[in-house]
Scaffold this active site. Structure first.
Site, short mmCIF file in Angstrom:
data_model
loop_
_atom_site.label_atom_id
_atom_site.label_comp_id
_atom_site.label_asym_id
_atom_site.label_seq_id
_atom_site.Cartn_x
_atom_site.Cartn_y
_atom_site.Cartn_z
N GLY A 36 49.84 41.82 67.03
CA GLY A 36 50.32 42.27 68.46
C GLY A 36 49.23 43.34 69.08
O GLY A 36 49.14 43.00 70.18
N HIS A 37 48.76 44.36 68.37
CA HIS A 37 47.83 45.14 68.97
C HIS A 37 46.55 44.52 69.51
O HIS A 37 46.30 44.60 70.55
CB HIS A 37 47.55 46.34 68.22
CG HIS A 37 48.60 47.34 67.69
ND1 HIS A 37 48.79 47.40 66.44
CD2 HIS A 37 49.45 48.17 68.45
CE1 HIS A 37 49.93 48.22 66.24
NE2 HIS A 37 50.16 48.79 67.45
N MET A 184 56.23 41.59 65.13
CA MET A 184 55.00 42.36 64.59
C MET A 184 55.45 43.75 64.89
O MET A 184 55.53 44.35 65.93
CB MET A 184 53.66 42.01 64.66
CG MET A 184 53.44 40.58 64.20
SD MET A 184 51.62 40.26 64.35
CE MET A 184 51.58 38.62 63.76
N SER A 186 53.91 47.92 63.27
CA SER A 186 53.17 48.68 62.04
C SER A 186 54.30 49.29 61.04
O SER A 186 54.02 49.64 59.92
CB SER A 186 52.66 50.11 62.66
OG SER A 186 51.70 49.77 63.81
N ARG A 187 55.51 49.60 61.54
CA ARG A 187 56.64 49.86 60.56
C ARG A 187 57.00 48.80 59.50
O ARG A 187 57.34 49.24 58.39
CB ARG A 187 57.72 50.51 61.32
CG ARG A 187 57.70 51.85 62.18
CD ARG A 187 58.91 52.25 62.66
NE ARG A 187 58.64 53.44 63.20
CZ ARG A 187 58.37 53.75 64.32
NH1 ARG A 187 57.90 52.97 65.28
NH2 ARG A 187 58.19 55.12 64.81
P1 AMP Z 1 52.17 51.30 68.76
O1 AMP Z 1 50.82 51.35 68.20
O2 AMP Z 1 53.35 50.86 68.26
O3 AMP Z 1 52.63 52.51 69.79
O4 AMP Z 1 52.15 50.32 70.00
C1 AMP Z 1 50.92 50.22 70.81
C2 AMP Z 1 51.10 49.02 71.84
O5 AMP Z 1 51.25 47.88 71.20
C3 AMP Z 1 52.21 49.25 72.52
O6 AMP Z 1 52.15 48.79 73.90
C4 AMP Z 1 53.14 48.32 71.85
O7 AMP Z 1 54.21 47.93 72.87
C5 AMP Z 1 52.23 47.10 71.46
N1 AMP Z 1 52.73 46.41 70.37
C6 AMP Z 1 53.14 46.78 69.32
N2 AMP Z 1 53.76 45.66 68.74
C7 AMP Z 1 53.35 44.55 69.48
C8 AMP Z 1 53.92 43.24 69.14
N3 AMP Z 1 54.36 42.62 68.02
N4 AMP Z 1 53.56 42.50 70.16
C9 AMP Z 1 52.86 42.74 71.37
N5 AMP Z 1 52.78 44.11 71.60
C10 AMP Z 1 52.86 45.00 70.49
#
Ligand code: AMP
Length: 282
Positions: A36-37, A184, A186-187
């Site tokens: 996703g990231h 997807m 991280s958790r």
């Molecule tokens: P985080 O590390 O969870 O703060 O996420 C960082 C960025 O990645 C945020 O803009 C999230 O919305 C995006 N993100 C996280 N998981 C996904 C996913 N499965 N699909 C698309 N974007 C994601």
């Protein structure tokens, strides 16, 4: 790929890029990176001259110490993945590099911060806008990439950018899912095998609701999803809501003028998961 740990190191890279009139794409993350990231990063690499990714688990946006402490962290794996997708700079600061003063950004989020995620995670979005604004000031991006997985966060960032008059284009990227449909996150790494097997019910329930949308009322759809989640002994739904896509105004009856989005937060053991789907228009 250049790894920056301090604001000064990062500012040098930003200054160099600006001197050469290069466009900067920025992807803020909390690390424990997955596809996703990486999709966000790939979009940025395609659309900008240089791409900067930040990895910072921001304590100010966590309202539960356990969630913050147990948040998965693996900087070496993250750096390897970012290198593979041609990220140019990764910024991995310690707390004091980002928060060198105790001031808090004061943004009128028009109540968006108090519903859905905000209602269940008080202070969360203030923490998010605070850190993202600080990172924008450091990175000075032309474009910044956010996933619709965190749909409300995306709306909040748009509101902050507008309110603070930040000159950045916010690019939204669709949810990337596992083969079985699970969003997807991280958790997900914190789920046991049996929890992960059951967590797929979340995406299945919202996909089914989408298929039923054309012939169902809002209250029926919400109850349908709630019951599917609630009946599973590994899952405890926290909220199931249907909102207007653009405003996130809660739809109580069939009174929504805009397209609708279904959003859920669900506990799977000690892990809180969120997902959403844009409902097909009737
Ligand atoms: P985080 O590390 O969870 O703060 O996420 C960082 C960025 O990645 C945020 O803009 C999230 O919305 C995006 N993100 C996280 N998981 C996904 C996913 N499965 N699909 C698309 N974007 C994601």
């Amino acid at each position: 790929m250049i790894v920056c740990r301090t604001k000064e190191e990062l500012s040098n890279e930003v200054l160099n890029a600006k001197k050469q009139s290069k466009t900067i794409g920025f992807v803020p993350t909390m690390g424990a990176l997955h596809k996703g990231h990486l999709t966000l990063v790939q979009n940025s690499v395609e659309e900008n001259d240089i791409t900067i990714v930040s990895i910072f688990v921001n304590p100010r946006q966590f309202n539960q110490t356990e969630d913050f402490e147990k948040y998965p962290r693996n900087h070496q794996d993250d750096a390897n993945l970012l290198d593979e997708v041609k990220c140019d700079v990764v910024f991995i600061p310690i707390y004091n590099e980002v928060f060198n003063d105790e001031s808090k950004l004061n943004v009128d989020l028009k109540g968006l911060e108090n519903i859905l995620e905000g209602e269940h995670r008080p202070g969360h979005f203030q923490g998010v806008v605070d850190v993202v604004h600080r990172l924008f000031v450091l990175v000075k991006p032309n474009r910044a990439y956010f996933g619709t997985k965190d749909y409300q966060q995306l709306m909040i960032i748009n509101a902050m950018v507008k309110y603070c008059n930040v000159d950045v284009q916010i690019v939204e990227c669709p949810i990337v899912r596992e083969v079985d449909g699970m969003a997807m996150s991280s958790r997900n790494k914190r789920l046991s095998k049996i929890e992960r097997e059951n967590a797929v019910v979340i995406s299945k329930a919202i996909f089914e609701a989408n298929n039923l949308n054309e012939n169902s009322t809002i209250s029926y759809l919400k109850k349908f999803v709630w019951d599917k989640l609630n009946v599973n002994k590994y899952l405890t739904p926290e909220y199931v809501e249907i909102c207007e896509q653009k405003t996130l105004k809660l739809c109580t009856a069939d009174d929504c003028v805009d397209n609708k989005i279904l959003l859920v937060a669900v506990w799977c053991g000690k892990v809180r998961l969120i997902d959403n789907i844009l409902l097909n228009s009737k």
